[in-house]
Design an enzyme around this catalytic site. Structure first.
Site, mmCIF file in Angstrom:
data_model
loop_
_atom_site.group_PDB
_atom_site.id
_atom_site.type_symbol
_atom_site.label_atom_id
_atom_site.label_comp_id
_atom_site.label_asym_id
_atom_site.label_seq_id
_atom_site.Cartn_x
_atom_site.Cartn_y
_atom_site.Cartn_z
ATOM 1 C CD GLU A 355 70.027 16.389 46.625
ATOM 2 O OE1 GLU A 355 71.010 15.931 47.396
ATOM 3 O OE2 GLU A 355 69.324 17.512 47.182
ATOM 4 C CG ASP A 384 71.594 24.964 52.157
ATOM 5 O OD1 ASP A 384 70.487 26.095 52.822
ATOM 6 O OD2 ASP A 384 72.644 24.612 52.532
ATOM 7 C CG ASP A 770 78.815 11.987 58.572
ATOM 8 O OD1 ASP A 770 80.394 12.909 59.116
ATOM 9 O OD2 ASP A 770 78.637 10.830 58.696
#
EC number: 2.4.1.12
Length: 1069
Positions: A355, A384, A770
């Site tokens: 990322e 994290d 989610d």
């Protein structure tokens, strides 16, 4: 009661009587009765009408309303009477509005456009019945100047708000901007505009507009408290709305009946056809291929059940509109601090190598530059992976934000992520009038390129990690050198520490968070990181609303937060909304979207259908939450109004109905009391298990505090913040003490023996946290909202190639399998709560769909088996069967067409979705099913790697590259088997001939159906640029050959009886 010879009418729905005239000459009320009354909206005196009589707006109830308020309500409001809700009819002398009848006042057309002949000048320009002759006034005469319906004696004659032409033929008026030079001569801008529009607040001077609104608010407060009691209290939906500031902030837009009604009728018709189809299939087995027939019928029944679960939640689709101007009028008043609620934005990242920090930096910059009060926005970045690269990149981002944020707000830049703003090919000069814009844009682009070079240098440096680990500038070791064993870290880069932008304006808060990690603790992956952010933000800023975005989803529409607040802060419907979900839109996808990365069918059809029920499901990003809903609180209960009785029923019927109603209410009250008692008992058991005297303990403050600590954890500061529904912090708290408390709430053991992950925050137990989180909130009675603004609120990056896309789908499917095998499965969890049954069907479909992979894999293998064996899954087709099959296929096609019509989805997107449903079903869903069973039943953990979000130099350089993954083997094998079956079937038909070409056509159609759905793999096999890896091709051909030879050797669907060639020899021929 003296009725004056008039007829009395009434209704049980209205608390009033209406007097109907006996002849046309009589009025509802005489002029003497109405003269001298004041308008119940603005408080002004009601003037005379064109005919010289007192003005009556509503002929039904004669509710006192003056002509300007009447015309404003017809032009800008809901066009109905505030008291009886009857639609206003056009009255002589008033302009027409949309919805008026064609023959309504046809004798008044001349007066509608020529006010000089109608005698309407006095009431248009003077709300106080002051009369003067405009036609005869000399050019230099002093005309009373009006500001929003009232005379303003302080305005000089040179600064007219309304310009009146001295010519007697007609009157001109102007919506004049404010000229700094009082001697400047104003001119009409829109001469054709109706003069009456200026009678109710259309002058463009902002200071006077706000002053007029303030006066109107004061008048409205007087009317509300001293006026007619039928208006009700301030929360009543029937209160008349005078201006846009009091109107709803959003509205539902149902799909047009011409589109949705045929769709619903076709669904019912398709159900009937399905019933007839299964009736035929079950009663007409294939005797010579009984096993094939039985397997196919079982698969078809499962497909029908899956279709029902997917179809019926789309029964009532809706769309929504928001009114951002009304939000500003209500909560942002000039000269006063903004009353918009605060929003804490969460950004999560793990591995900076997969990322890229530049993508995360663009997301953070778009958040910091959002069009929202800076003191109401705080951005929390969760790292994290405890990477120093992320920390340093965020530090550089905070420095660059000091230049980027004021530039965006000064020139209203869109989008406010610099990478996408500078790379998009668009006319960046459109609507830009500032002469310095081009120069400052060039300078900003140069600054951003320097910023990119700094980030790239950090990435290059991070590639070579020192053996002893990283250190800070003062020589102290970086706390996150050991990713799995490090303390919690919090760093506030921007906000209350005094850092401002280059124009000395305040910036939103930017906080870096990396929670503590120690060996032996279950950190619950992303769900645990999000819960840590909830607690940190609750201690440091405690905004009542939270926005969750992935690190690669930047804010594409700077007004996205305002769009969400139109729902959340709506005083009528906002209290029951737990979250506002935005659709996911993506950059970097080719136009054909070969692998259905956009997922348009789900976001534009399924989600709109769910919005008409209890709301869309939470999809993991681009969602604004209510903090209280995440804390596990129940939705506020709506008080039901008592039903009105009707006098038209006999007394004995009313008596029976009353008895049944009383019994039902008593039963309901008894059940409610039992539920409340059980909840209290359960709460006390959770507080102190195995002890006695809980009743006494429950009354003490210590027991209440113990209950809160058991629920939220051992942090008094956070527990106190959790009880603040509207957010906010304690006044006497110092930043240092809050920072120490924030470090405590992200420690490893903080969640032990609490309800975090069980009833509070993001729910644990699945990699797709989610779905579980949204399901929990809906079970508590909350509803959600689907917001689709014209400019997409968020945009992100999609998986680069098919392999990454399948791994993403594998993760989603594995999470669904975990939920299906857990106690939170919607099939048996949450009954007796606030979950609606159609919403439950959608959640059941979201956890059941991976199980469709088994019948789908078997069904896609049947065409090749039929072609290789010469058998088929249906017997010889009759005329009735032909009609039935044609009707079924036709209903499937027409249903898809109608869905595309009301969902505004193209045929290409719909077909890509169908293709990927088959590709994902026979690959990722199948693997997820077996991995989920192993994980839940055998405890075998599955580790997922983060999908790479880095892009190469080429625009679509990796989009169609087939990387090695075992997920590609099953669909490729199916494709090869069906191609072999087609070749064998056609060859056999040419060599031996067929008595009937019907069976061959059916088998070939069946096989081509599978091949078309697996077409992307076929193109990968044949194409040069998109060629599939050789190892996948070899394994697939080998597996297809083994299965084909094994099938021919076993041949289970050929009758075992008959002559044996070895015994009878050539005589058998």
């Amino acid at each position: 009661m003296n009725t004056g010879g008039r007829l009395i009418a009434g209704s049980h729905n209205r608390n009033e009587f209406v007097l109907i005239n006996a002849d046309e000459s009589a009025r509802i009320r005489s002029v003497e009765e109405l003269s001298g009354q004041t308008c119940q909206i603005c408080g002004d005196e009601i003037e005379l009408s064109v005919d010289g009589e007192s003005f009556v707006a509503c002929n039904e109830c004669a509710f006192p309303v003056c002509r300007p308020c009447y015309e404003y309500e017809r032009r800008e409001g809901n066009q109905s009477c505030p008291q009886c809700k009857t639609r206003y009819k056009r009255i002589k002398g008033s302009p027409r509005v949309e919805g008026d009848e064609e023959d309504d006042g046809i004798d008044d057309l001349d007066f509608e456009f020529d006010y000089s002949r109608s005698g309407l000048e006095s009431e248009t320009f003077s709300r106080r019945n002051s009369e003067f002759d405009l036609a005869s006034a000399p050019p230099g005469s002093q005309i009373p100047l009006l500001t929003y319906g009232e005379e303003d004696v302080e305005i000089s004659s040179d600064s007219h708000a309304l310009i009146v032409s001295p010519s007697p033929g007609h009157i001109h008026r102007v919506h004049q901007p404010h000229f700094p030079d009082p001697a400047a001569h104003p001119r009409p801008m829109v001469p054709q505009k109706d003069l009456a529009v200026y009678g109710y607040g259309s002058v463009a001077w902002k200071d006077r507009m706000e002053e007029w609104k303030r006066k109107q608010n004061e008048k409205y407060q007087v009317v509300k408290h001293d006026g007619d009691s039928s208006l009700g209290d301030g929360d009543d939906a029937d209160i008349p709305m005078m201006d846009e500031g009091r109107q709803p902030l959003s509205r539902k837009v149902p799909i047009k009946s011409s589109k949705i009604n045929p769709y619903r009728m076709l669904i019912v018709l398709r159900l009937v056809i399905l019933g007839l189809f299964f009736h035929y299939r079950i009663l007409h087995p294939v005797n010579d291929a009984y096993a094939l027939w039985l397997i196919s019928v079982i698969c078809e029944i499962w497909f029908a059940v899956s279709w029902v679960l997917d179809q019926f939640p789309k029964w009532y689709p809706i769309e929504r509109e928001t009114y951002l101007d009304r939000l500003s009028l209500r909560y942002e008043k000039e000269g006063k601090p903004s009353e918009l609620a605060g929003v804490d934005v969460f950004v999560s990242t793990v591995d900076p190598m997969k990322e890229p920090p530049l993508i995360t930096a663009n997301t953070v910059l778009s958040i910091l530059a959002v069009d929202y009060p800076v003191d109401r926005v705080a951005c929390y970045v969760s790292d994290d992976g405890a990477a120093m690269l992320t920390f340093e990149a965020l530090s550089e981002t905070a420095e660059f934000a000091r230049k980027w944020v004021p530039f965006c707000k000064k020139y209203t830049i869109e989008p406010r992520a610099p990478e996408w703003y500078f790379c998009h090919k668009m006319d960046y000069l459109k609507n830009k009038v500032h002469p310095a814009f081009v120069r400052e844009r060039r300078a900003m682009k140069r600054d951003y390129e320097e910023f990119k070079v700094k980030i790239n240098a950090l990435v290059a440096t991070a590639q070579k990690v020192p053996e002893e680990g990283w250190t800070m500038q003062d020589g102290t070791p970086w706390p996150g050198n050991n990713v799995r064993d490090h303390p919690g870290m919090i760093q506030v880069f921007l906000g209350n520490n005094g850092v401002r932008d280059v124009e000395n304006n305040e910036l939103p808060r930017l906080v870096y968070v990396s929670r503590e990690k120690r060996p032996g603790f279950d950190h619950h992956k992303k769900a645990g990181a999000m819960n840590s952010l909830i607690r940190v933000s609750g201690v440091l800023s405690n905004a009542p609303y939270l926005l969750n975005v992935d690190c690669d989803h930047y804010i594409n529409n700077s007004k996205a937060l305002r769009e969400a607040m139109c729902f959340m802060m709506d005083p009528q419907s906002g209290k029951k909304i737990c979250y506002v979900q935005f659709p996911q839109r993506f950059d970097g996808i080719d136009k054909s979207d070969r692998y259905s990365n956009r997922n348009v069918v789900f976001f534009d059809i399924n989600m709109k259908g769910l919005d008409g029920l209890q709301g869309p499901i939470y999809v993991g990003t681009g969602c604004v939450f209510r903090r209280q809903a995440l804390y596990g609180f129940d939705a506020p209960k709506k008080k039901k109004t008592k039903r009105m009785t009707c006098n038209c029923w006999p007394k004995w019927c009313l008596f029976c109905c009353g008895l049944r109603k009383n019994r039902k209410s008593k039963t309901t009250d008894k059940k409610k009391k039992n539920r409340e008692a059980s909840k209290q008992i359960h709460a006390l058991e959770n507080i102190e298990e195995g002890t006695k005297g809980t009743n006494d303990a429950a009354k003490s403050p210590e027991a209440a505090q113990l209950k809160l600590e058991k629920k939220f954890g051992q942090s008094p500061v956070f527990v106190a913040s959790a009880g603040m529904e509207n957010g906010g912090l304690a006044r006497n708290a110092s930043p240092a003490s809050l920072l120490r408390e924030a470090i405590q709430v992200i420690s490893c053991g903080y969640e032990d023996k609490t309800e975090w992950g069980k009833e509070i925050g993001w729910i644990y137990g699945s990699v797709t946290e989610d779905i579980l989180t949204g399901f929990k909130m809906h079970s508590h009675g909350w509803r959600s909202v689907y917001c689709t603004p014209k400019i997409p609120a968020f945009k992100g990056s999609a998986p680069i190639n098919l392999s990454d896309r399948l791994h993403q789908v594998l993760r989603w499917a594995l999470g669904s399998v975990e939920i299906f095998l857990s106690r939170h499965c919607p099939i048996w969890y949450g009954y007796g709560g606030g979950l609606k049954w159609l919403e439950r069907l959608s959640y059941i479909n979201s956890v059941v769909y991976p199980w469709t992979s088994i019948p789908l894999l078997v069904y896609c293998s049947l065409p090749a088996i039929c072609l290789l064996t010469g058998k088929f899954i249906v017997p010889e087709i009759s005329n009735y069967a032909s009609i039935l099959f044609m009707a079924l296929f036709g209903s499937i096609a027409v249903t898809g067409i109608l869905e595309m019509q009301w969902g505004k989805v193209g045929i290409d997107d719909w077909w890509r979705n169908e293709q990927f449903w088959v590709i994902g079903g026979v690959s990722a869903h199948l693997f997820a099913l077996f991995q989920g069973l192993l994980k839940v039943l055998a405890g075998v953990e599955t580790n997922f790697t983060v999908t790479s979000k880095a892009a190469d130099d080429g625009e679509f350089s990796e989009l169609y590259i087939f990387k090695w993954t075992s997920l590609l083997i099953p669909p490729t094998t199916l494709l090869i088997i069906n191609v072999i079956g087609v070749i064998v079937g056609i060859s056999d038909a040419i060599s031996n001939g067929y008595d009937s070409w019907g069976p061959l056509f059916g088998r070939l159609f069946f096989a081509f159906w599978v091949i078309l759905h697996l077409y992307p793999f076929l193109k990968g096999l044949l194409g040069k640029q998109d060629r599939m890896p050789t190892i996948i091709l070899v394994w697939s051909i080998l597996l297809a050959s083994i299965l084909t030879l094994l099938w021919v050797r076993v041949n289970p669907f050929v009758a075992k009886g008959g002559p044996i060639l070895e015994i009878c020899g050539l005589d058998c021929l």
